[in-house]
Scaffold this active site. Structure first.
Site, PDB file in Angstrom:
ATOM      1  N   HIS A  24      -2.060   0.183  -3.841  1.00  0.00           N
ATOM      2  CA  HIS A  24      -2.427   0.312  -2.317  1.00  0.00           C
ATOM      3  C   HIS A  24      -2.367  -0.972  -1.616  1.00  0.00           C
ATOM      4  O   HIS A  24      -2.716  -2.067  -2.682  1.00  0.00           O
ATOM      5  CB  HIS A  24      -3.621   0.759  -2.153  1.00  0.00           C
ATOM      6  CG  HIS A  24      -4.233   1.154  -0.646  1.00  0.00           C
ATOM      7  ND1 HIS A  24      -4.427   0.179   0.229  1.00  0.00           N
ATOM      8  CD2 HIS A  24      -4.215   2.404   0.000  1.00  0.00           C
ATOM      9  CE1 HIS A  24      -4.645   0.855   1.291  1.00  0.00           C
ATOM     10  NE2 HIS A  24      -4.533   2.230   1.413  1.00  0.00           N
ATOM     11  N   ASP A  69      -3.762   9.137  -1.991  1.00  0.00           N
ATOM     12  CA  ASP A  69      -2.576   9.881  -1.753  1.00  0.00           C
ATOM     13  C   ASP A  69      -2.125  10.858  -3.083  1.00  0.00           C
ATOM     14  O   ASP A  69      -1.694  11.989  -2.971  1.00  0.00           O
ATOM     15  CB  ASP A  69      -1.263   9.034  -1.206  1.00  0.00           C
ATOM     16  CG  ASP A  69      -1.525   8.582  -0.097  1.00  0.00           C
ATOM     17  OD1 ASP A  69      -2.136   8.867   1.058  1.00  0.00           O
ATOM     18  OD2 ASP A  69      -1.454   7.244   0.036  1.00  0.00           O
TER      19      ASP A  69
END
Length: 421
Positions: free
Chosen positions: A306, A363
């Protein structure tokens, strides 16, 4: 005594720039007067090192893996509250008491129906139209059906307008899905709570009535809470930027939806599914892991690492346990989900990925869960938008409640110098 200014020396002249501190110790150098005083500007492509506003909504510490809404750790919110309660917290900066929660829930029910004339819009979209494009268009159209949403009216009635958006977007999303599969639309029910109502509108059918599963409703609440806000990301910045021109709330949120629809932002969980299909077709996880390590190879592991978090994504840490529990309970036979679990296990034991903080992120798990509970891939980003609405509206409200100027970045011109024809 600690100095409260940073010194910048340009061409022999010294400039004092105020140092700003946030409540959690974040530090910034205030350059708002730099151009006026020195004729210089700061250059920061993508604004990765630029603080654009003061905000009391969300705190992130990417190095420590911390995410808080209004001071509450995300883990505590997911464990103890429903999405509607967290939406209230984001909007009003306080947890609702029973009376306030009931009033807010009643407003959500009251505004769950869209104007009946808007139903005809769905008939004019082409078959196969991207649901996020439909959603952005329909939300923008709301400003013509509910026009009194300029900055002044919002200051007086933010609760009603916020409730209408949070509720009606759920209805629009479900209607868009029903149209895509050629089934009759299902209207919202006043006897079902927010997430159960959405799932019923999505999956109820005249030939197969939908029975809400409490565990699925619980995990949907969790997913929406985890996506409810994430500080100054691309779509939230779009909302603040468009809103700074005093654009009405619905058109402003439509801009946020469009920003979120990009594959580098909200489309990441859908990209995870596409990657898993590619691995399934290739038939060898090890091959793809080696390709992911090769800098010369264009293949990348989607749903890992991320930009903000330099350790485990706290949202992924919350989802991981629930994801495994759900898959075990549902006993789903799905080769893609099997590949996902195998990929997760492989990356978590390889030093290459651990050393680079390439852990499964939100995600990765959200895509797996949405697939498991029957949400189609092209609706994944719509689900993200549904969760993010309270955050967008909260940032918009925070901005219009403060003195603000229209957003207007500068640039460094690199084109041709003055020429003659």
């Amino acid at each position: 005594m600690e100095e409260k200014f940073a010194k910048l020396i340009i061409e022999g002249k010294e400039y004092k720039l105020p140092i700003i501190k946030g409540t959690e110790g974040e530090k910034a150098i205030d350059i708002s007067t730099l151009r006026t005083e020195s004729s210089y500007i700061a250059f920061d492509p993508s604004f990765g090192n630029t603080g654009a506003c003061f905000s009391k909504i969300t705190y992130i510490d990417g190095e420590k893996g911390i995410l808080r809404y209004r001071g509450f750790d995300i883990e505590d919110l997911v464990e103890n509250l429903r999405f509607v309660e967290v939406a209230y917290l984001l909007l009003y900066a306080r947890l609702p008491n029973p009376k306030q929660l009931q009033h807010f829930s009643d407003m959500l029910t009251e505004h769950s129906l869209m104007h009946e004339d808007m139903r005809h819009f769905f008939d004019r979209f082409p078959r196969g139209a991207y649901p996020m494009s439909i959603l952005a268009t329909m939300v923008n159209a709301l400003s013509t059906f509910y026009p009194n949403v300029d900055a002044q009216s919002m200051k007086e009635n933010v609760g009603r307008s916020a409730a209408r958006l949070i509720s009606i977007v759920r209805t629009l999303a479900a209607f868009a899905y029903k149209r895509s599969v050629g089934e009759p639309v299902v209207y919202p029910r006043n006897d079902l709570e927010y997430c159960a109502n959405f799932m019923n509108m999505m999956f109820d059918s005249p030939v197969k009535p939908y029975e809400p599963d409490p565990e699925i409703i619980k995990i949907l609440n969790m997913l929406l809470i985890l996506h409810a806000d994430h500080e100054q990301n691309c779509s939230t910045t779009a909302v603040r930027t468009i809103g700074s021109a005093n654009v009405n709330l619905y058109s402003t949120i439509s801009a946020g939806i469009n920003a979120l629809s990009g594959p580098l932002h909200g489309g990441a969980n859908q990209a995870v599914m596409q990657m898993l299909k590619r691995i399934e077709k290739g038939g060898d996880i090890k091959k793809y892991l080696e390709r992911a390590k090769d800098k010369k190879d264009s293949f990348r592991l989607m749903g890992f690492g991320h930009r903000v978090y330099k350790t485990y994504d706290p949202r992924a840490a919350v989802l991981k346990k629930s994801c495994h529990k759900l898959l075990k309970r549902l006993k789903i036979e799905d080769p893609l989900l099997d590949i996902a679990m195998e990929l997760e296990e492989a990356t978590l034991r390889e030093d290459y990925f651990i050393e680079r903080n390439l852990y499964p992120n939100v995600d990765f798990y959200s895509g797996i869960i949405y697939r498991a509970i029957g949400i189609p891939e092209d609706m994944f980003t719509v689900m993200f938008a549904l969760g993010r609405l309270p955050g967008w509206i909260s940032h918009w409200k925070e901005m219009v409640d403060q003195p603000h100027k229209i957003v207007r970045p500068r640039q460094i011109y690199t084109g041709k110098r003055k020429r003659k024809l």
